[in-house]
Design a protein around this motif. Sequence first.
Motif, PDB file in Angstrom:
ATOM      1  N   ALA A 259       0.177  -1.150  -0.170  1.00 20.46           N
ATOM      2  CA  ALA A 259       0.068   0.431  -0.011  1.00 20.46           C
ATOM      3  C   ALA A 259       0.941   1.092   0.419  1.00 20.46           C
ATOM      4  CB  ALA A 259      -1.009  -0.154   1.686  1.00 20.46           C
ATOM      5  N   TYR A 260       0.545   2.144  -0.628  1.00 19.94           N
ATOM      6  CA  TYR A 260       1.256   3.398  -1.268  1.00 19.94           C
ATOM      7  C   TYR A 260       0.995   4.907  -0.436  1.00 19.94           C
ATOM      8  CZ  TYR A 260       4.066  -0.016  -4.165  1.00 19.94           C
ATOM      9  OH  TYR A 260       4.935  -0.689  -4.345  1.00 19.94           O
ATOM     10  N   TRP A 261       0.990   5.383  -0.016  1.00 22.72           N
ATOM     11  CA  TRP A 261       0.686   6.009   0.729  1.00 22.72           C
ATOM     12  C   TRP A 261       0.185   7.724  -0.190  1.00 22.72           C
ATOM     13  CZ3 TRP A 261      -1.722   5.723   5.213  1.00 22.72           C
ATOM     14  CH2 TRP A 261      -1.184   5.504   6.491  1.00 22.72           C
TER      15      TRP A 261
ATOM     16  N   ASP B  88     -10.505  13.133  10.735  1.00 28.64           N
ATOM     17  CA  ASP B  88     -10.216  11.769  12.353  1.00 28.64           C
ATOM     18  C   ASP B  88      -8.578  11.342  11.949  1.00 28.64           C
ATOM     19  OD1 ASP B  88     -12.546  11.544  13.132  1.00 28.64           O
ATOM     20  OD2 ASP B  88     -13.631  10.184  11.834  1.00 28.64           O
ATOM     21  N   GLY B  89      -7.874  12.085  11.317  1.00 31.05           N
ATOM     22  CA  GLY B  89      -6.482  11.419  10.900  1.00 31.05           C
ATOM     23  C   GLY B  89      -5.985  10.277  10.934  1.00 31.05           C
ATOM     24  N   TRP B  90      -7.308   9.678   9.923  1.00 34.00           N
ATOM     25  CA  TRP B  90      -6.809   8.783   8.926  1.00 34.00           C
ATOM     26  C   TRP B  90      -6.183   9.413   7.651  1.00 34.00           C
ATOM     27  CZ3 TRP B  90      -8.601   3.416   9.857  1.00 34.00           C
ATOM     28  CH2 TRP B  90      -9.098   3.277  11.276  1.00 34.00           C
ATOM     29  N   GLY B  91      -5.228   8.093   7.004  1.00 34.92           N
ATOM     30  CA  GLY B  91      -4.425   8.918   5.643  1.00 34.92           C
ATOM     31  C   GLY B  91      -5.317   7.497   5.073  1.00 34.92           C
ATOM     32  N   PHE B  92      -4.501   7.670   4.177  1.00 33.67           N
ATOM     33  CA  PHE B  92      -5.150   7.724   2.576  1.00 33.67           C
ATOM     34  C   PHE B  92      -4.080   6.013   1.701  1.00 33.67           C
ATOM     35  CE2 PHE B  92      -9.057   9.662   3.368  1.00 33.67           C
ATOM     36  CZ  PHE B  92      -9.862   8.284   2.698  1.00 33.67           C
ATOM     37  N   ALA B  93      -4.186   4.808   1.194  1.00 27.48           N
ATOM     38  CA  ALA B  93      -3.218   4.345   0.400  1.00 27.48           C
ATOM     39  C   ALA B  93      -3.432   3.476  -0.396  1.00 27.48           C
ATOM     40  CB  ALA B  93      -2.461   3.203   1.076  1.00 27.48           C
TER      41      ALA B  93
ATOM     42  N   PHE C  51      -9.539   1.181  -5.501  1.00 25.41           N
ATOM     43  CA  PHE C  51      -9.629   2.394  -5.422  1.00 25.41           C
ATOM     44  C   PHE C  51      -8.517   2.752  -3.970  1.00 25.41           C
ATOM     45  CE2 PHE C  51     -13.648  -0.300  -3.504  1.00 25.41           C
ATOM     46  CZ  PHE C  51     -13.072   0.306  -1.949  1.00 25.41           C
ATOM     47  N   ALA C  52      -8.546   3.577  -3.710  1.00 25.59           N
ATOM     48  CA  ALA C  52      -7.882   4.389  -2.286  1.00 25.59           C
ATOM     49  C   ALA C  52      -8.459   3.722  -1.109  1.00 25.59           C
ATOM     50  CB  ALA C  52      -7.137   5.886  -1.918  1.00 25.59           C
ATOM     51  N   VAL C  53      -7.618   3.027  -0.319  1.00 25.07           N
ATOM     52  CA  VAL C  53      -8.227   2.359   1.018  1.00 25.07           C
ATOM     53  C   VAL C  53      -7.925   3.901   1.856  1.00 25.07           C
ATOM     54  CG1 VAL C  53      -8.932   0.476   0.845  1.00 25.07           C
ATOM     55  CG2 VAL C  53      -7.005   0.997   1.515  1.00 25.07           C
ATOM     56  N   ASN C  54      -8.636   4.024   3.696  1.00 27.28           N
ATOM     57  CA  ASN C  54      -7.766   5.232   4.615  1.00 27.28           C
ATOM     58  C   ASN C  54      -7.333   4.053   5.551  1.00 27.28           C
ATOM     59  OD1 ASN C  54     -10.801   3.556   5.240  1.00 27.28           O
ATOM     60  ND2 ASN C  54     -11.382   4.908   6.450  1.00 27.28           N
ATOM     61  N   LYS C  55      -6.265   4.294   5.966  1.00 24.71           N
ATOM     62  CA  LYS C  55      -4.909   3.647   6.953  1.00 24.71           C
ATOM     63  C   LYS C  55      -5.340   3.867   7.930  1.00 24.71           C
ATOM     64  CE  LYS C  55      -4.816  -0.065   3.735  1.00 24.71           C
ATOM     65  NZ  LYS C  55      -4.626  -1.669   4.223  1.00 24.71           N
ATOM     66  N   PRO C  56      -5.025   3.574   8.850  1.00 24.39           N
ATOM     67  CA  PRO C  56      -4.212   4.615  10.486  1.00 24.39           C
ATOM     68  C   PRO C  56      -3.442   5.372   9.979  1.00 24.39           C
ATOM     69  CG  PRO C  56      -5.260   1.653  11.396  1.00 24.39           C
ATOM     70  CD  PRO C  56      -4.919   2.281   9.194  1.00 24.39           C
TER      71      PRO C  56
ATOM     72  N   LYS D  56       3.144   2.206   5.832  1.00 23.14           N
ATOM     73  CA  LYS D  56       3.282   2.277   4.164  1.00 23.14           C
ATOM     74  C   LYS D  56       4.476   2.614   3.832  1.00 23.14           C
ATOM     75  CE  LYS D  56      -0.255  -0.046   5.855  1.00 23.14           C
ATOM     76  NZ  LYS D  56      -0.726  -1.929   5.913  1.00 23.14           N
ATOM     77  N   VAL D  57       4.378   2.246   2.181  1.00 22.77           N
ATOM     78  CA  VAL D  57       5.644   2.103   1.506  1.00 22.77           C
ATOM     79  C   VAL D  57       5.416   4.036   1.125  1.00 22.77           C
ATOM     80  CG1 VAL D  57       6.401   2.586  -0.585  1.00 22.77           C
ATOM     81  CG2 VAL D  57       5.951   0.374   1.083  1.00 22.77           C
ATOM     82  N   ALA D  58       6.323   5.258   0.794  1.00 29.77           N
ATOM     83  CA  ALA D  58       6.591   5.896   0.346  1.00 29.77           C
ATOM     84  C   ALA D  58       6.819   6.655  -1.106  1.00 29.77           C
ATOM     85  CB  ALA D  58       6.657   7.256   1.406  1.00 29.77           C
ATOM     86  N   ARG D  59       6.360   5.889  -2.223  1.00 27.53           N
ATOM     87  CA  ARG D  59       7.147   6.577  -3.485  1.00 27.53           C
ATOM     88  C   ARG D  59       6.319   8.127  -4.583  1.00 27.53           C
ATOM     89  NH1 ARG D  59       8.642   1.750  -6.982  1.00 27.53           N
ATOM     90  NH2 ARG D  59      10.000   2.402  -8.133  1.00 27.53           N
TER      91      ARG D  59
END
Length: 472
Positions: free
Chosen positions: A423-425, A432-437, A449-454, A459-462
Amino acid sequence: MKKWFLYLCLVVAPVFFACSDDDEEGEDEKFVLTVDKEKLEFEAGETESFMERIRITTNAGDWTAVAEIEGENKWFTATKKDHQLLEVVTSVNTSLEKREGKILIKAEGCQDKEIAVLQSAAAEATLELSKENSVFGREGGEENIVITSNQANIRLEDIEEAEWFSVELAADNKSFKVKVKEAAESAMFMTKFKVIAGTEGNQKEIEFTVKQVDAVVLNATGYRVILDVPDGLSTVKSGDESWCTAKLENGKLSIEASGNVGGSGRNTTVIVGEDLVINVEQEGGEFNPGDVFKHNGVAVGIVVCHDEDGLLILGLKEKEDVKFCVAEATAKPFCVKVKDPIYAAVRESENWKENFPAFAFCAEMDEETGMEGWHLPSYFYSDMWSGTITAGKGTEWHKTKVNYKAVQAGLEREEAPKYNKNAYWCDGIDLDGWGFAWDLEHNQDMGGFAVNKPSSDSKVARCFWWMRDLKK
């Protein structure tokens, strides 16, 4: 042909210990031989001789000294004073030629130590160098500069402490070696130091210049390359060609060009200061999905597409196990609307790199590649029940999905990490402070589709780089 007078300075009856003698534990004893001076430099003198002493240390029992003198005139003597001292005395040199000799210190089982003995001529100091400057490209290298002088005393002064170059004077004072390291990117370094022959009242000096310059390679986008300028240089002159511009400001040189998509290669020069010449090359050609994208000749990414929205590049590098933001960082102040990009606002906050590690990686890419503007991909969303795309057609997701196979093939050619394993940020967050990836591990056809993650998940940054004004 030069004649050498060879004589044995010392006749001793030493007791030698062979290297093969075993000690009590059955191991070979290691012998050492050291001298505290490897070069003696004497003035010509007028009425009095000169003397210097050399301290010699060895555990090999004893040592001898053998002098080798140029010509048939025995103009110096070397006398052993005790087990650790050698005394060297020279006569006055009334000739117009420099005198040269050497002493070999020998001890059983040890490599000989050579001590150069030099005496200046009774004349005005002279100094010549085989060249007065060395110029290296990005690959670096080394060059030996020959010194010709009638003086025994030769020294290098005002040497800048720098990682990119070093200089070493030979033991016989007949040359010095300049070494320059390979540069990771286009380099523009320059330094100067003095070569001095003789002593105060009778000396001559030459200023020697070392440069490391290389061609700046602009790709068909014409995107700028920025170089650090050596101290003291304050002027820049571009070549006659109008497509290339160069600006010098605050110690930085910026070289850029107009776009050359579809054109052929072209080149020019930029002159910094009076004589620091930088070659500038610009590539031509097209940008097609899957092509490697280079900045200043170095591969940094893979072309995703070049279309009406500009040129989109996927970075070759990624960073695993990265949090979107740390627990102490709150995302709410950065949310104008849910899922809006927040990178611009994040960078204005205090300690943003520590608080937002995923975005900090984008800044690392800016620094490493020399290209500003690397960013996490935009948030992409589709209604999971109807499949309707509510955001994303003009985003990195949509464009990468269209050319997914070509992009993956390009990454494979460059032996870069594939873009499908985790999963890529994204640059999006909810209130609520959840990111998407982008979850490509489970959606390798990019049909999800993008999913929200705590945000505290790893996860991976690219990053992507988008040159929007280079429309096709």
